[in-house]
Design a protein around this motif. Structure first.
Motif, PDB file in Angstrom:
ATOM      1  N   THR A 173       0.835  -1.211   0.000  1.00  0.00           N
ATOM      2  CA  THR A 173       0.000   0.000   0.000  1.00  0.00           C
ATOM      3  C   THR A 173       0.860   1.248   0.000  1.00  0.00           C
ATOM      4  O   THR A 173       0.620   2.189  -0.766  1.00  0.00           O
ATOM      5  N   GLY A 176       2.528   1.815  -3.300  1.00  0.00           N
ATOM      6  CA  GLY A 176       1.567   2.342  -4.264  1.00  0.00           C
ATOM      7  C   GLY A 176       1.357   3.841  -4.104  1.00  0.00           C
ATOM      8  O   GLY A 176       1.329   4.584  -5.100  1.00  0.00           O
ATOM      9  N   VAL A 177       1.220   4.291  -2.865  1.00  0.00           N
ATOM     10  CA  VAL A 177       1.061   5.732  -2.612  1.00  0.00           C
ATOM     11  C   VAL A 177       2.314   6.480  -3.042  1.00  0.00           C
ATOM     12  O   VAL A 177       2.238   7.561  -3.646  1.00  0.00           O
ATOM     13  N   MET A 181      -0.352   6.505  -6.584  1.00  0.00           N
ATOM     14  CA  MET A 181      -1.715   6.007  -6.476  1.00  0.00           C
ATOM     15  C   MET A 181      -2.428   6.668  -5.300  1.00  0.00           C
ATOM     16  O   MET A 181      -1.795   7.146  -4.359  1.00  0.00           O
ATOM     17  N   ASP A 185      -6.925   3.221  -3.841  1.00  0.00           N
ATOM     18  CA  ASP A 185      -6.529   2.309  -4.918  1.00  0.00           C
ATOM     19  C   ASP A 185      -5.352   1.438  -4.498  1.00  0.00           C
ATOM     20  O   ASP A 185      -5.306   0.237  -4.799  1.00  0.00           O
ATOM     21  N   ALA A 186      -4.386   2.030  -3.809  1.00  0.00           N
ATOM     22  CA  ALA A 186      -3.215   1.271  -3.363  1.00  0.00           C
ATOM     23  C   ALA A 186      -3.625   0.175  -2.386  1.00  0.00           C
ATOM     24  O   ALA A 186      -3.100  -0.948  -2.435  1.00  0.00           O
TER      25      ALA A 186
END
Length: 227
Positions: A173, A176-177, A181, A185-186
């Motif tokens: 997560t 992803g950030v 993202m 979404d992450a």
């Protein structure tokens, strides 16, 4: 993980010990409280198998309450992390600096050995982060009984398989950030079913809400780097 206070010492509480230090090396599974004293903090997640930890441990001056602290290159590391925080470094620069910090002589830690079975289990978990493979399935893939795999995994990684799966989902997560993202979404990509699932897991491991760390990171002066 490795913590480095950039503006002042960190206050840590662990196993009844009160620690004040600019740098701290934390083994997997350690429960503690950290007060940054309003300092910026570089938080470095080390490799899951413990090789980075084994390389850094002999370079720490003290150990209290399970926390190793007082990195030998502390002053230089603070200066370097400060520079990286202030500039727009790319992942390759961060990776190169971390390798220089952790293993400047490019040597293997004394007495350290990987277990190929545990390496394979971690690979299987990472291969499909959203899938909850049973411990029985993982054990079958590496030719171990469930009790033996559970014991060996905790011995080599420092935490149970379920806890590692949760931690890895938080890591995915965060990556992803860091790569642009949205938090929602992450979290979905990492296998969290909804925001409540993410919040519960994040708070149980980090002691904070995910929004306090990952949402609007730039506005909170948080820089996330992912190689």
């Amino acid at each position: 993980m490795l913590l480095v206070g950039l503006d002042g010492p960190l206050q840590l509480q662990s196993a009844g010990a009160a620690i004040c230090s600019h740098s701290a090396l934390l083994p997997a599974g350690l429960e503690l409280e950290v007060d940054s004293q309003n300092s910026r903090v570089a938080i470095c997640y080390l490799d899951v198998f413990g090789e980075d930890f084994a390389l850094l441990a002999p370079r720490m001056a003290h150990i209290q309450g399970g926390v190793l602290h007082g990195l030998d290159s502390e002053t230089a590391s603070i200066e370097r992390f400060d520079q990286l925080h202030r500039q727009c470094a790319d992942p390759e620069q961060i990776q190169a600096w971390m390798e220089e910090l952790i293993n400047p002589h490019q040597c293997a830690p004394a007495g350290f050995a990987l277990d190929s079975r545990i390496v394979r289990v971690v690979e299987l978990i990472k291969a499909d982060v959203a899938c909850n493979q049973s411990i029985a399935y993982l054990a079958e893939q590496v030719g171990l009984s469930v009790p033996r795999l559970s014991q060996l995994f905790r011995q080599k990684i420092g935490i149970p398989i379920r806890r590692y799966r949760q931690w890895h989902r938080l890591f995915v997560t965060t990556v992803g950030v860091a790569r642009g993202m949205t938090l929602t979404d992450a979290a979905m990509v990492a296998g969290f079913t909804d925001s409540a699932h993410l919040t519960h897991t994040f708070r149980s491991i980090m002691g904070l809400k995910p929004s306090a760390v990952l949402a609007h990171a730039q506005a909170q002066r948080i820089r996330l780097f992912a190689a």
